[in-house]
Design a protein around this motif. Sequence first.
Motif, PDB file in Angstrom:
ATOM      1  N   THR A  12      -9.545  -0.219 -10.126  1.00  0.00           N
ATOM      2  CA  THR A  12     -10.797   0.344 -10.633  1.00  0.00           C
ATOM      3  C   THR A  12     -11.864  -0.705 -10.947  1.00  0.00           C
ATOM      4  O   THR A  12     -12.903  -0.364 -11.505  1.00  0.00           O
ATOM      5  N   VAL A  22     -10.522  10.170  -6.147  1.00  0.00           N
ATOM      6  CA  VAL A  22     -10.515   8.707  -6.239  1.00  0.00           C
ATOM      7  C   VAL A  22     -11.893   8.160  -6.586  1.00  0.00           C
ATOM      8  O   VAL A  22     -12.038   7.319  -7.481  1.00  0.00           O
ATOM      9  N   ASN A  23     -12.912   8.630  -5.888  1.00  0.00           N
ATOM     10  CA  ASN A  23     -14.257   8.101  -6.106  1.00  0.00           C
ATOM     11  C   ASN A  23     -14.812   8.490  -7.470  1.00  0.00           C
ATOM     12  O   ASN A  23     -15.528   7.710  -8.096  1.00  0.00           O
ATOM     13  N   GLN A  74      -6.434   0.777  -2.187  1.00  0.00           N
ATOM     14  CA  GLN A  74      -5.778   2.054  -2.413  1.00  0.00           C
ATOM     15  C   GLN A  74      -4.375   1.992  -1.828  1.00  0.00           C
ATOM     16  O   GLN A  74      -4.137   1.276  -0.855  1.00  0.00           O
ATOM     17  N   LYS A 132      -0.277   4.372  -2.008  1.00  0.00           N
ATOM     18  CA  LYS A 132       0.353   5.621  -2.418  1.00  0.00           C
ATOM     19  C   LYS A 132       1.764   5.368  -2.940  1.00  0.00           C
ATOM     20  O   LYS A 132       2.490   4.525  -2.429  1.00  0.00           O
ATOM     21  N   LYS A 152      -1.774   8.766  -5.408  1.00  0.00           N
ATOM     22  CA  LYS A 152      -2.580   7.602  -5.025  1.00  0.00           C
ATOM     23  C   LYS A 152      -2.627   6.597  -6.168  1.00  0.00           C
ATOM     24  O   LYS A 152      -2.615   6.968  -7.335  1.00  0.00           O
ATOM     25  N   TYR A 153      -2.707   5.324  -5.795  1.00  0.00           N
ATOM     26  CA  TYR A 153      -3.017   4.292  -6.785  1.00  0.00           C
ATOM     27  C   TYR A 153      -4.176   3.463  -6.266  1.00  0.00           C
ATOM     28  O   TYR A 153      -4.376   3.334  -5.053  1.00  0.00           O
ATOM     29  N   ILE A 154      -4.971   2.969  -7.210  1.00  0.00           N
ATOM     30  CA  ILE A 154      -6.206   2.261  -6.870  1.00  0.00           C
ATOM     31  C   ILE A 154      -6.414   1.082  -7.819  1.00  0.00           C
ATOM     32  O   ILE A 154      -5.734   0.963  -8.837  1.00  0.00           O
ATOM     33  N   VAL A 181     -12.435  -0.018  -5.031  1.00  0.00           N
ATOM     34  CA  VAL A 181     -11.684   1.185  -4.674  1.00  0.00           C
ATOM     35  C   VAL A 181     -11.689   1.489  -3.179  1.00  0.00           C
ATOM     36  O   VAL A 181     -10.699   1.997  -2.655  1.00  0.00           O
ATOM     37  N   SER A 182     -12.732   1.151  -2.468  1.00  0.00           N
ATOM     38  CA  SER A 182     -12.775   1.488  -1.041  1.00  0.00           C
ATOM     39  C   SER A 182     -11.719   0.734  -0.236  1.00  0.00           C
ATOM     40  O   SER A 182     -11.261   1.217   0.800  1.00  0.00           O
ATOM     41  N   THR A 231       0.821  -1.209   0.000  1.00  0.00           N
ATOM     42  CA  THR A 231       0.000   0.000   0.000  1.00  0.00           C
ATOM     43  C   THR A 231       0.857   1.263   0.000  1.00  0.00           C
ATOM     44  O   THR A 231       0.323   2.360   0.074  1.00  0.00           O
TER      45      THR A 231
END
Length: 163
Positions: A148, A96-97, A157, A159, A144-146, A153-154, A58
């Motif tokens: 998709t 992000v959202n 996540q 960094k 940030k990286y997520i 996404v919640s 993370t």
Amino acid sequence: MLLLSGFAVAGVACGGGEKKNEGKAGAKKDGGDAAPKPTGKEEAFTVEVGDEIKFSKTEMKCSAGSTVKVTIKHTGKMEKTAMGHNFVLLAKGADVNAVAADAVKAAPTYIPPNDKRILAHTKLVGGGEEDTVEFTAPAKGTYKYICTFPGHVSMMQGKLVVS
């Protein structure tokens, strides 16, 4: 906008002969930050994902201007249609959202086309698959990286800290 080197799939494990990743990379100019010049330094990371909704890493640290290779490796067994994962690096300040909501509309890749909020990304991978994206690290800061894939996404996540 920072122009970056080409993308390549690293020859990690059994990936020989795969096509180049057609993901995109770049850095959003923000607050007058100059885009870093490539340094020639290479930094590589492997992020494992499985049949649960989490990244093995993370936080990753790199130097501005270095060539960064991020491999996402799905160690689970579920198909990507049920438990797909990707690595999507966002520009500084990207919501992000909002990116995740737009990604749902971009099925089956879950990457909105020509989205300036996305600096780099892998393709979606399922059980036993992996993909690598290569890009030049953006200007100093925290990005940030997520994942998709819908609903991830919640919990997925991380960094990228660029120094």
